[in-house]
Design a protein around this motif. Structure first.
Motif, short mmCIF file in Angstrom:
data_model
loop_
_atom_site.label_atom_id
_atom_site.label_comp_id
_atom_site.label_asym_id
_atom_site.label_seq_id
_atom_site.Cartn_x
_atom_site.Cartn_y
_atom_site.Cartn_z
N SER A 1 -0.45 -0.99 -6.68
CA SER A 1 -0.19 -0.63 -5.35
C SER A 1 -0.19 -1.75 -4.71
N TYR A 2 -0.79 -2.89 -3.96
CA TYR A 2 -0.38 -3.75 -3.49
C TYR A 2 1.49 -3.91 -3.53
N GLY A 3 1.17 -3.77 -4.70
CA GLY A 3 3.16 -4.87 -4.54
C GLY A 3 4.03 -3.36 -4.39
N LEU A 4 3.90 -2.28 -4.67
CA LEU A 4 4.54 -1.25 -3.59
C LEU A 4 4.19 -1.82 -2.26
N ALA B 1 -5.39 -5.06 -19.52
CA ALA B 1 -4.03 -5.45 -18.75
C ALA B 1 -3.52 -4.31 -18.47
N TRP B 2 -3.93 -3.39 -18.32
CA TRP B 2 -3.38 -2.16 -18.17
C TRP B 2 -4.27 -2.50 -17.00
N ASP B 3 -5.58 -2.56 -16.71
CA ASP B 3 -6.44 -2.42 -15.32
C ASP B 3 -6.09 -3.36 -14.01
N ARG B 4 -5.84 -4.85 -15.00
CA ARG B 4 -4.73 -5.82 -14.59
C ARG B 4 -3.75 -4.99 -13.33
N TRP B 5 -2.95 -4.58 -14.30
CA TRP B 5 -1.79 -3.72 -13.48
C TRP B 5 -2.00 -2.94 -12.88
N LEU B 6 -3.03 -1.98 -13.08
CA LEU B 6 -2.73 -0.76 -12.49
C LEU B 6 -3.76 -1.59 -10.27
N ARG B 7 -3.97 -2.65 -11.33
CA ARG B 7 -5.76 -3.17 -9.34
C ARG B 7 -4.17 -3.20 -9.03
N TYR B 8 -3.16 -3.97 -9.23
CA TYR B 8 -2.22 -4.67 -7.98
C TYR B 8 -1.29 -3.72 -8.32
N GLN C 1 9.97 9.10 6.12
CA GLN C 1 9.96 9.51 4.44
C GLN C 1 9.96 8.54 3.92
N ILE C 2 10.20 6.87 3.83
CA ILE C 2 10.09 6.10 2.89
C ILE C 2 8.71 5.52 2.36
N ILE C 3 8.44 5.73 3.92
CA ILE C 3 6.91 5.64 4.00
C ILE C 3 6.24 6.31 3.25
N LEU C 4 6.01 7.35 3.04
CA LEU C 4 5.63 8.38 2.76
C LEU C 4 5.71 8.88 0.90
N ILE C 5 7.23 8.66 0.52
CA ILE C 5 7.41 8.20 -0.71
C ILE C 5 6.69 6.85 -1.79
N MET C 6 6.89 6.06 -1.13
CA MET C 6 6.28 4.84 -1.28
C MET C 6 4.79 4.90 -1.95
N GLY C 7 3.85 5.52 -0.45
CA GLY C 7 2.61 6.22 -0.78
C GLY C 7 2.23 6.47 -1.20
N LEU C 8 2.85 7.70 -1.72
CA LEU C 8 2.90 8.52 -3.29
C LEU C 8 3.31 7.87 -4.23
N MET C 9 4.08 7.31 -4.35
CA MET C 9 4.11 6.77 -5.43
C MET C 9 2.92 5.98 -5.98
N ALA C 10 2.84 4.82 -5.06
CA ALA C 10 1.35 3.97 -5.07
C ALA C 10 -0.03 5.25 -5.58
N PHE C 11 -0.03 5.76 -5.16
CA PHE C 11 -1.01 6.78 -5.23
C PHE C 11 -0.43 7.82 -7.16
N ALA C 12 0.25 7.45 -7.07
CA ALA C 12 0.58 8.18 -8.64
C ALA C 12 0.28 6.96 -9.57
N VAL C 13 1.14 6.08 -9.37
CA VAL C 13 0.35 5.42 -10.22
C VAL C 13 -0.52 5.03 -10.52
N ARG C 14 -1.48 4.87 -10.09
CA ARG C 14 -3.04 4.25 -10.39
C ARG C 14 -4.08 5.81 -10.49
N ALA C 15 -3.55 7.45 -10.10
CA ALA C 15 -3.75 8.44 -10.91
C ALA C 15 -3.06 8.68 -11.34
N LEU C 16 -2.08 8.66 -12.39
CA LEU C 16 -1.99 9.31 -13.71
C LEU C 16 -2.63 8.70 -14.90
N PRO C 17 -2.23 7.51 -14.66
CA PRO C 17 -3.42 7.10 -15.63
C PRO C 17 -4.38 7.44 -15.96
#
Length: 107
Positions: free
Chosen positions: A44-47, A35-42, A7-23
């Motif tokens: 997901s890797y951080g999560l 700055a946003w482009d650079r932040w969005l690029r990295y 469940q934690i892995i699935l939630i983190m995957g959904l969060m990584a997707f949402a953080v990139r998709a919502l903006p």
């Protein structure tokens, strides 16, 4: 692997997707600020790294100190290879292979 870890892995995957998709939904048709482009690029890797770090060094509620040095070494190799090749996937594969080789050699 118990259900809570999955469940934690699935939630983190959904969060990584949402953080990139919502903006991208909010800025549809417009260009992101640099700055946003650079932040969005990295982000997901951080999560993904946060998931990997927990599974690398923890077993249940116990910190595995006996295997931590070789896993840190494999993590360092993965980071160096990812930096040199500019490919996160190559780094992850190299780190996984390196930690397997170290475990087979019982280093």
């Amino acid at each position: 692997m118990d259900i809570t870890r999955i469940q934690i892995i699935l939630i983190m995957g959904l969060m990584a997707f949402a953080v990139r998709a919502l903006p991208q939904l909010f800025f549809a048709g417009r260009k992101f600020p640099e700055a946003w482009d650079r932040w969005l690029r990295y982000v997901s890797y951080g999560l993904i790294c946060s998931i990997i770090s927990v599974t690398l060094f923890m077993s249940g509620t116990r910190l595995e100190t006996a295997v931590a040095p070789r896993r840190v070494l494999a993590l360092a190799v993965a980071v160096v290879i990812a930096h040199k090749t500019r490919s996160a996937v190559s780094g992850m594969i190299a780190g996984a292979v390196f930690v397997l080789i170290l475990s087979w050699l019982s280093f």
